[in-house]
Design an enzyme around this catalytic site. Structure first.
Site, PDB file in Angstrom:
ATOM      1  N   GLN A 179       4.338   7.706  39.794  1.00 57.28           N
ATOM      2  CA  GLN A 179       5.366   6.707  39.486  1.00 57.28           C
ATOM      3  C   GLN A 179       6.450   6.715  40.570  1.00 57.28           C
ATOM      4  OE1 GLN A 179       6.602   5.708  35.338  1.00 57.28           O
ATOM      5  NE2 GLN A 179       8.478   6.787  35.887  1.00 57.28           N
ATOM      6  N   THR A 228      13.622   5.282  84.445  1.00 54.18           N
ATOM      7  CA  THR A 228      12.870   6.395  83.871  1.00 54.18           C
ATOM      8  C   THR A 228      13.865   7.550  83.842  1.00 54.18           C
ATOM      9  OG1 THR A 228      12.113   7.255  86.004  1.00 54.18           O
ATOM     10  CG2 THR A 228      10.679   5.647  84.948  1.00 54.18           C
ATOM     11  N   HIS A 229      13.778   8.375  82.828  1.00 52.61           N
ATOM     12  CA  HIS A 229      14.755   9.464  82.632  1.00 52.61           C
ATOM     13  C   HIS A 229      16.185   8.930  82.544  1.00 52.61           C
ATOM     14  CE1 HIS A 229      11.453  12.177  83.952  1.00 52.61           C
ATOM     15  NE2 HIS A 229      11.237  11.216  84.839  1.00 52.61           N
ATOM     16  N   SER A 283      10.435   3.624  33.897  1.00 55.06           N
ATOM     17  CA  SER A 283      10.431   3.109  35.273  1.00 55.06           C
ATOM     18  C   SER A 283      10.871   1.648  35.341  1.00 55.06           C
ATOM     19  CB  SER A 283       9.040   3.276  35.889  1.00 55.06           C
ATOM     20  OG  SER A 283       8.050   2.698  35.066  1.00 55.06           O
ATOM     21  N   GLU A 302      23.521   0.158  65.385  1.00 55.45           N
ATOM     22  CA  GLU A 302      23.609   1.562  64.957  1.00 55.45           C
ATOM     23  C   GLU A 302      23.005   1.749  63.569  1.00 55.45           C
ATOM     24  OE1 GLU A 302      27.628   3.319  65.850  1.00 55.45           O
ATOM     25  OE2 GLU A 302      27.867   1.359  66.751  1.00 55.45           O
ATOM     26  N   ASN A 305      32.405  -2.903  68.255  1.00 54.12           N
ATOM     27  CA  ASN A 305      31.322  -1.936  68.069  1.00 54.12           C
ATOM     28  C   ASN A 305      29.998  -2.588  67.669  1.00 54.12           C
ATOM     29  OD1 ASN A 305      33.127   0.190  68.558  1.00 54.12           O
ATOM     30  ND2 ASN A 305      33.740   0.249  66.410  1.00 54.12           N
ATOM     31  N   ASN A 331      -2.926   2.737  33.932  1.00 53.20           N
ATOM     32  CA  ASN A 331      -3.223   3.397  35.207  1.00 53.20           C
ATOM     33  C   ASN A 331      -3.894   2.443  36.198  1.00 53.20           C
ATOM     34  OD1 ASN A 331      -2.201   5.551  33.878  1.00 53.20           O
ATOM     35  ND2 ASN A 331      -4.122   6.705  33.727  1.00 53.20           N
ATOM     36  N   SER A 359      37.547  -1.744  64.966  1.00 58.96           N
ATOM     37  CA  SER A 359      37.995  -0.431  64.509  1.00 58.96           C
ATOM     38  C   SER A 359      39.277  -0.599  63.704  1.00 58.96           C
ATOM     39  CB  SER A 359      38.242   0.457  65.729  1.00 58.96           C
ATOM     40  OG  SER A 359      39.198   1.452  65.429  1.00 58.96           O
ATOM     41  N   LYS A 412       6.919   3.919  43.763  1.00 56.62           N
ATOM     42  CA  LYS A 412       7.561   2.607  43.843  1.00 56.62           C
ATOM     43  C   LYS A 412       8.930   2.638  44.524  1.00 56.62           C
ATOM     44  CE  LYS A 412       5.877   2.139  39.678  1.00 56.62           C
ATOM     45  NZ  LYS A 412       4.605   2.843  39.966  1.00 56.62           N
ATOM     46  N   TYR A 471      -5.069   9.946  37.732  1.00 55.05           N
ATOM     47  CA  TYR A 471      -3.657   9.550  37.674  1.00 55.05           C
ATOM     48  C   TYR A 471      -2.791  10.727  37.240  1.00 55.05           C
ATOM     49  CZ  TYR A 471       0.696   7.298  36.321  1.00 55.05           C
ATOM     50  OH  TYR A 471       2.021   6.968  36.210  1.00 55.05           O
ATOM     51  N   LYS A 526      38.538  -2.059  70.272  1.00 51.99           N
ATOM     52  CA  LYS A 526      37.132  -1.786  70.008  1.00 51.99           C
ATOM     53  C   LYS A 526      36.322  -2.994  69.546  1.00 51.99           C
ATOM     54  CE  LYS A 526      35.147   1.658  70.172  1.00 51.99           C
ATOM     55  NZ  LYS A 526      35.172   2.844  69.333  1.00 51.99           N
TER      56      LYS A 526
HETATM   57  N1  ARG Z   1       5.114   3.461  34.938  1.00 51.06           N
HETATM   58  C1  ARG Z   1       3.893   4.051  35.254  1.00 51.06           C
HETATM   59  C2  ARG Z   1       3.764   4.236  36.774  1.00 51.06           C
HETATM   60  O1  ARG Z   1       4.487   3.615  37.450  1.00 51.06           O
HETATM   61  C3  ARG Z   1       2.768   3.246  34.748  1.00 51.06           C
HETATM   62  C4  ARG Z   1       1.533   4.031  34.483  1.00 51.06           C
HETATM   63  C5  ARG Z   1       1.715   4.861  33.290  1.00 51.06           C
HETATM   64  N2  ARG Z   1       0.547   5.589  32.957  1.00 51.06           N
HETATM   65  C6  ARG Z   1       0.579   6.645  32.198  1.00 51.06           C
HETATM   66  N3  ARG Z   1      -0.564   7.247  31.969  1.00 51.06           N
HETATM   67  N4  ARG Z   1       1.676   7.143  31.696  1.00 51.06           N
HETATM   68  O2  ARG Z   1       2.979   4.968  37.268  1.00 51.06           O
END
Ligand code: ARG
Length: 455
Positions: free
Chosen positions: A321, A154-155, A22, A289, A284, A109, A276, A324, A316, A282
């Site tokens: 993971q 409204t509407h 990660s 948007e 825009n 964890n 454009s 994130k 956990y 144009k």
């Molecule tokens: N990279 C892991 C996460 O974002 C960290 C925790 C890892 N824990 C484990 N028991 N493998 O969740």
């Protein structure tokens, strides 16, 4: 080198390693990871779980690592599994065995749960600042346009007269609530899970409250299983951000409408519009948007996390993971949307005459015309019907309530007099709307003052 050696006979398969890692996305929590580790090391030293001298050395070295990362003299090793692994490895590289003691009484964890909380608390501050910036733009623009009469809808049908400033302030109210929701959410985010260990706490005599206090957190999690597996703070933040994006998306939609030739209420600055490749005429409203479109990403991030979490047994699981990338994407998206929307709005020109011209069409003073009869004693339902007939007759003759001859008014109802033309004058209609929260210029200015006091 992975952290889990010992038990294993083989190296991790390369593709599996990449799949599992990660670091490519959690490296942005480096500073928070180090902050958490410093607090943990200080607590280990204070409690005599490790030597005070070793604790001091760990803290000093972690501070060095943090500042080198900050200044760019130290690069994160992208082959590490995650940011926690990298920091610990770097520490151990520098101070050997002392570095290896940092992870005493801690698991990744509880560590990752803490890091993400700290990171999102910092991001929430930025979000609040960006909301405030947009609120300041809204306050200034609303002040400038407090007496710009326009049709309220409204509407998407012209309904009653309002002012442009009043319309803008409706969005300010939404953003104030968004900011309030973020603040509420921070209260539950600012809790330390450290000490939950992998799932079952630890046998070491930790001082969890000390760690929380060091980190400026309000308290500690009450249950170790919940401590490592709770991602409500992610879901709450994503929910708040989704609601915020609903608001920005609605606002963006109105800006897009207002920029069309059909409305032409607003002219965006050239610096915030695009052209454009083929149509030379144009101009825009791409920014608006994109903001409208990016709301979809943020809702998607919320759906991702609701789905990731919904079937997880305690405690956990590696599924988590995935939290994130989803929440980082949402935060980044909302920040860039807020920070682009604010200057786009700030530099936009509000076309007062066009607002006024639109207000003059569509019989938006019909309610005021009926109210005129009510003030003269007619029951509202009868007044409503009478004015409805007048409107139909205006449409048939291609007239407006302003241009309809008094004789025709009188023929419809003998309560009408020449002063009806004052009563249906648009400025008059707006200026009389002075109940709290109404669109009269004086109310808009009062609302702006109240808003400024909250920024
Ligand atoms: N990279 C892991 C996460 O974002 C960290 C925790 C890892 N824990 C484990 N028991 N493998 O969740």
């Amino acid at each position: 080198m992975p952290l889990w050696q010992g038990r294993f006979q083989k190296e991790l398969d390369q593709q599996t390693n990449d799949f599992n890692a990660s670091i490519s996305f959690d490296s942005r929590m480096a500073q928070q990871d180090i902050r958490g580790s410093i607090a943990h090391a200080a607590m280990l030293g204070k409690q005599g779980i490790i030597d005070k001298a070793e604790s001091d050395l760990i803290i000093k070295t972690l501070r060095q690592i943090a500042s080198e990362l900050e200044s760019g003299t130290l690069a994160i090793d992208m082959t590490a599994e995650d940011i926690h692994t990298f920091v610990e490895a770097e520490l151990t590289k520098r101070i050997g065995d002392s570095g290896k003691r940092l992870h005493t009484a801690r698991s990744r964890n509880d560590q990752v749960a803490l890091d993400l909380r700290l990171y999102l608390l910092d991001e929430t501050e930025k979000l609040e600042e960006s909301i405030d910036r947009l609120l300041r733009v809204l306050a200034a623009k609303a002040k400038d346009t407090a007496d710009y009469v326009m049709p309220g809808y409204t509407h998407l049908q012209r309904a009653q007269p309002i002012t442009f400033g009043h319309h803008l302030l409706a969005y300010a109210q939404m953003l104030l609530r968004d900011r309030g929701r973020l603040r509420d959410c921070k209260a539950r985010m600012a809790v330390s899970p450290l000490g939950s260990g992998a799932l079952a706490g630890t046998t070491y005599p930790l001082d969890r409250d000390f760690v929380a206090a060091q980190l400026g957190l309000a308290g500690v999690s009450a249950n170790s299983l919940d401590g490592v597996s709770d991602r409500d703070y992610v879901l709450e933040l994503l929910s708040c951000l989704s609601i915020l994006m609903v608001h920005l998306s609605r606002f963006a939609e109105e800006v897009i409408l207002w920029c069309s030739w059909e409305f032409k209420f607003v002219e965006l600055d050239d610096a915030f519009s695009t052209g454009s490749s083929i149509m030379p005429q144009k101009k825009n409203p791409d920014i608006a948007e994109l903001v409208r479109g990016k709301s979809g990403r943020v809702f998607g991030d919320l759906m991702t996390m609701l789905t990731v979490m919904k079937g997880l047994p305690l405690a956990y699981n590696k599924d988590m993971q995935e939290d994130k990338q989803a929440v980082f994407d949402a935060v980044d998206t909302v920040l860039i949307c807020l920070d682009t929307f604010a200057p786009m709005l700030e530099t936009a020109t509000v076309l007062k005459d066009n607002l006024r011209a639109a207000a003059a069409k569509g019989f938006i003073n019909a309610t005021d015309c009926a109210d005129y009869l009510v003030y003269k004693g007619l029951p509202f339902r009868d007044a409503y019907k009478c004015v409805g007939q007048l409107v139909a007759s205006c449409i048939a003759q291609n007239l407006t309530l302003e241009t309809l001859p008094l004789a025709q008014y009188k023929a419809a109802c003998d309560l009408f007099d020449a002063d009806v033309f004052d009563a249906i004058n648009l400025d008059h209609c707006v200026n009389k709307r002075i109940v709290k929260g109404a669109p009269a210029p004086q109310c808009v200015l009062a609302e702006v003052a109240a808003l400024e006091a909250q920024i």
